[in-house]
Design an enzyme around this catalytic site. Structure first.
Site, PDB file in Angstrom:
ATOM      1  N   GLY A  78      -1.921 -14.679  -6.700  1.00 48.65           N
ATOM      2  CA  GLY A  78      -1.595 -13.557  -5.812  1.00 48.65           C
ATOM      3  C   GLY A  78      -2.781 -13.071  -4.997  1.00 48.65           C
ATOM      4  O   GLY A  78      -2.719 -12.019  -4.368  1.00 48.65           O
ATOM      5  N   LYS A 127     -12.942  -6.620  10.243  1.00 46.43           N
ATOM      6  CA  LYS A 127     -13.736  -5.661   9.462  1.00 46.43           C
ATOM      7  C   LYS A 127     -15.186  -5.615   9.955  1.00 46.43           C
ATOM      8  O   LYS A 127     -15.809  -4.553   9.975  1.00 46.43           O
ATOM      9  CB  LYS A 127     -13.668  -6.032   7.986  1.00 46.43           C
ATOM     10  CG  LYS A 127     -12.257  -5.827   7.411  1.00 46.43           C
ATOM     11  CD  LYS A 127     -12.086  -6.528   6.091  1.00 46.43           C
ATOM     12  CE  LYS A 127     -10.706  -6.286   5.501  1.00 46.43           C
ATOM     13  NZ  LYS A 127     -10.412  -7.136   4.342  1.00 46.43           N
ATOM     14  N   ARG A 149      11.092  -0.974   7.688  1.00 48.75           N
ATOM     15  CA  ARG A 149      11.803  -1.857   8.617  1.00 48.75           C
ATOM     16  C   ARG A 149      13.207  -2.155   8.109  1.00 48.75           C
ATOM     17  O   ARG A 149      14.166  -2.146   8.855  1.00 48.75           O
ATOM     18  CB  ARG A 149      10.993  -3.149   8.766  1.00 48.75           C
ATOM     19  CG  ARG A 149      11.550  -4.121   9.789  1.00 48.75           C
ATOM     20  CD  ARG A 149      10.664  -5.342   9.855  1.00 48.75           C
ATOM     21  NE  ARG A 149      10.199  -5.699   8.520  1.00 48.75           N
ATOM     22  CZ  ARG A 149       9.256  -6.584   8.258  1.00 48.75           C
ATOM     23  NH1 ARG A 149       8.634  -7.180   9.235  1.00 48.75           N
ATOM     24  NH2 ARG A 149       8.913  -6.867   7.006  1.00 48.75           N
ATOM     25  N   ARG A 150      13.308  -2.413   6.793  1.00 53.83           N
ATOM     26  CA  ARG A 150      14.613  -2.814   6.216  1.00 53.83           C
ATOM     27  C   ARG A 150      15.184  -1.694   5.357  1.00 53.83           C
ATOM     28  O   ARG A 150      14.684  -1.426   4.249  1.00 53.83           O
ATOM     29  CB  ARG A 150      14.425  -4.069   5.349  1.00 53.83           C
ATOM     30  CG  ARG A 150      14.020  -5.294   6.164  1.00 53.83           C
ATOM     31  CD  ARG A 150      13.512  -6.393   5.281  1.00 53.83           C
ATOM     32  NE  ARG A 150      12.206  -6.087   4.708  1.00 53.83           N
ATOM     33  CZ  ARG A 150      11.563  -6.864   3.850  1.00 53.83           C
ATOM     34  NH1 ARG A 150      12.108  -7.995   3.436  1.00 53.83           N
ATOM     35  NH2 ARG A 150      10.389  -6.521   3.384  1.00 53.83           N
ATOM     36  N   VAL A 208       0.841  -1.207   0.000  1.00 55.68           N
ATOM     37  CA  VAL A 208       0.000   0.000   0.000  1.00 55.68           C
ATOM     38  C   VAL A 208       0.874   1.254   0.000  1.00 55.68           C
ATOM     39  O   VAL A 208       0.657   2.174  -0.802  1.00 55.68           O
ATOM     40  CB  VAL A 208      -0.956   0.009   1.216  1.00 55.68           C
ATOM     41  CG1 VAL A 208      -1.805   1.281   1.219  1.00 55.68           C
ATOM     42  CG2 VAL A 208      -1.844  -1.238   1.209  1.00 55.68           C
ATOM     43  N   LYS A 252      -6.852  -2.418   9.908  1.00 56.06           N
ATOM     44  CA  LYS A 252      -8.098  -2.986  10.464  1.00 56.06           C
ATOM     45  C   LYS A 252      -7.833  -3.781  11.733  1.00 56.06           C
ATOM     46  O   LYS A 252      -8.621  -3.779  12.668  1.00 56.06           O
ATOM     47  CB  LYS A 252      -8.781  -3.875   9.436  1.00 56.06           C
ATOM     48  CG  LYS A 252      -7.964  -5.106   9.045  1.00 56.06           C
ATOM     49  CD  LYS A 252      -8.109  -5.461   7.608  1.00 56.06           C
ATOM     50  CE  LYS A 252      -6.751  -5.744   7.020  1.00 56.06           C
ATOM     51  NZ  LYS A 252      -6.737  -5.790   5.586  1.00 56.06           N
ATOM     52  N   GLU A 289     -10.541   4.946   6.242  1.00 52.14           N
ATOM     53  CA  GLU A 289     -11.374   4.424   5.153  1.00 52.14           C
ATOM     54  C   GLU A 289     -10.818   3.137   4.535  1.00 52.14           C
ATOM     55  O   GLU A 289     -11.560   2.224   4.175  1.00 52.14           O
ATOM     56  CB  GLU A 289     -11.509   5.505   4.059  1.00 52.14           C
ATOM     57  CG  GLU A 289     -12.408   5.133   2.915  1.00 52.14           C
ATOM     58  CD  GLU A 289     -13.861   4.938   3.331  1.00 52.14           C
ATOM     59  OE1 GLU A 289     -14.457   5.906   3.834  1.00 52.14           O
ATOM     60  OE2 GLU A 289     -14.385   3.835   3.166  1.00 52.14           O
ATOM     61  N   GLY A 309     -10.949  -1.982   1.134  1.00 49.91           N
ATOM     62  CA  GLY A 309      -9.993  -1.299   0.259  1.00 49.91           C
ATOM     63  C   GLY A 309     -10.486  -0.007  -0.362  1.00 49.91           C
ATOM     64  O   GLY A 309     -10.702   0.990   0.323  1.00 49.91           O
TER      65      GLY A 309
END
Ligand SMILES: NC(=O)c1ccc[n+]([C@@H]2O[C@H](COP(=O)([O-])OP(=O)(O)OC[C@H]3O[C@@H](n4cnc5c(N)ncnc54)[C@H](OP(=O)(O)O)[C@@H]3O)[C@@H](O)[C@H]2O)c1
Length: 461
Positions: A193, A211, A51-52, A20, A111, A135, A140
């Site tokens: 995916g 949710k 983080r990395r 995202v 969420k 939102e 999504g």
């Protein structure tokens, strides 16, 4: 010392730059001119926490914006708005709370955190007088939470039915349309995916339950925590369940349901697979799409449909919130905060009003149907239809109840499974979305089961 928000760019701290976050960065860059025009001042990235540090990223920004020190970023004086797209409970919660304490408006897609601890986030937003928008946390890209919070603020919501998890909807769609088994459909979802490397949170209904808690809180002006949500996933849904649903004109969906008790006492919030009539608007929601169907006293029935996940669709919802929060920064306004004044009781699953589809493998003996009907009658549940499948040793009975309390229905099934002529309770699944008068007390919507309420009985059992 910073100039007022009216005549300087608004500075955004982005926490997380994965699926995202990377699309948030891309859209901020691509739409910079339009966003500035819509807000009144430009948005500028102040920093991106990850983080990395060494992960290869293709971002249209100066790499020096990247940092692994999210805690320092959210409290910086030159940050106005914080976008949290890390996910999970910690460090997301501490970062959001620190940001709000330092006067930043917060936009999050998280969420899991909202459903587990929305109360402390909302309390902090109110205390510090900042916006908290989320939102993207449910369904999504679909504009859903703002319409619920604002457009429906003058109405009374009675029920929310949602398909809010794309992975499970994809799996169930493939099982329905191709006859694939559960494992095969999950493999296909992974290959395309649509499923995470570890799809447990989706398949076991955890994601949909989070949710459901968020939707129920907004719909019923009541704090609903994820622990209040009854949860059943789709791992036990069989090819036989799907075929059974097809025989009664239904499709199996994983539904997030939040509804007012017909007696007005409380709300029931649950996630479970259910048979849904093919004529119901949600039945046409295929593959990884999401949709939420809302029933209101004055507005009637509304459906919100679209892409429930993915980088760009989710980033669209994040940016919508960012524009709203940015406009408020410019004008000094504050968005709608938490509304939990109704404080309704969240009921246990036994109080839910639903119907059951029950498939029984029965002995080939006279009088079986009467014994089965009596078991329903003893629990005050009336039968809408009963159908015999097969003959002789292969005989089975398929029954659909009228609406009744879940406790009465599950007690009926327990009694059926102990009946001598019932060799096996092959499948039990709730049926939703069939309208009929709603129950008002512990029993069934119609009269108790009797020979007269048994429809389309076929043959001997
Ligand atoms: N993906 C979707 O379709 C979708 C849809 C709706 C809502 N959401 C929600 O959006 C949020 C983000 O999801 P996502 O799919 O984008 O996750 P993701 O791809 O796993 O990205 C997570 C990002 O957070 C960073 N991160 C992890 N731990 C961190 C820490 N301690 N400090 C700073 N950064 C840290 C990661 O850094 P590295 O890059 O260095 O690993 C990564 O950039 C979640 O709350 C999710 O539920 C996602």
């Amino acid at each position: 010392m910073h100039r007022p928000a009216r005549d300087r760019p608004l500075r955004v701290a982005l926490l997380g730059c994965g699926t995202v976050g990377a699309d948030v960065v891309r859209l901020l860059d691509e739409h910079a001119g339009d966003l500035a025009a819509r807000i009144g001042v430009p948005l500028e990235l102040a920093g991106i926490a990850v983080r990395r540090a060494n992960r290869k990223r293709e971002l249209p920004v100066d790499p020096s914006l990247l940092t692994t020190d999210a805690a320092a970023l959210v409290t910086r004086d030159d940050v106005d708005l914080v976008v949290e797209v890390i996910g999970g409970l910690e460090p997301a919660r501490s970062l959001i709370l620190a940001a709000m304490e330092h006067g930043k408006a917060v936009v999050t897609a998280n969420k899991a955190l909202l459903a587990a601890d929305g109360a402390s986030l909302h309390a902090a937003a109110a205390k510090h007088g900042v916006d908290l928008f989320f939102e993207a946390s449910v369904a999504g890209a679909i504009p859903l939470l703002r319409p619920m919070r604002e457009s429906l603020a003058g109405d009374k919501v009675t029920r929310v039915l949602g398909i809010v998890n794309g992975t499970t909807n994809y799996v169930l769609t493939r099982m329905d349309e191709t006859g694939a088994g559960f494992d095969e459909a999950v493999e296909e979802a992974s290959a395309l995916g649509y499923a995470e490397a570890d799809p447990t949170a989706d398949l076991e209904g955890f994601d949909a339950a989070a949710k459901a808690a968020i939707l129920a809180s907004l719909a019923f002006h009541t704090r609903v925590n994820v622990d209040d949500v009854h949860r059943e996933g789709i791992t036990d849904v069989t090819v036989a369940d799907i075929a059974s649903a097809q025989q009664i004109g239904c499709v199996v969906k994983l539904l997030s349901i939040a509804e007012l008790d017909p007696d007005g006492g409380g709300v029931n919030v649950r996630v479970h697979p259910a048979m849904l009539p093919r004529t119901h608007p949600l039945a046409s929601v295929r593959e990884a799409y999401n949709a939420v169907f809302i029933e209101c006293v004055a507005a009637g029935r509304l459906m919100f449909y679209g892409a429930g996940a993915g980088g760009a669709p989710t980033a669209s919802a994040v940016l919508g919130d960012l524009v709203a929060a940015g406009r408020n920064k410019v004008t000094g306004a504050l968005g709608v905060g938490e509304s939990a004044y109704a404080d309704l009781v969240v009921e246990p699953i036994g109080d839910a009003v639903t119907r059951y589809h029950v498939w029984l493998d029965v002995a080939d003996k006279p009088g079986v149907l009467a014994q089965v009907a009596q078991a329903f009658a003893r629990h005050g549940v009336s039968i809408q239809t009963v159908r015999q499948q097969g003959l002789g040793a292969d005989a089975s009975l398929v029954l659909v109840s009228h609406a009744a309390r879940d406790a009465a229905l599950s007690a009926t099934v327990a009694e059926l499974s102990a009946l001598d002529p019932v060799r096996e309770v092959v499948s039990v699944m709730r049926v939703e979305g069939m309208d009929e008068p709603r129950v008002s007390s512990a029993g069934s919507a119609g009269s108790a089961a009797s020979a007269g309420s048994v429809g389309s009985a076929g043959g001997r059992p």
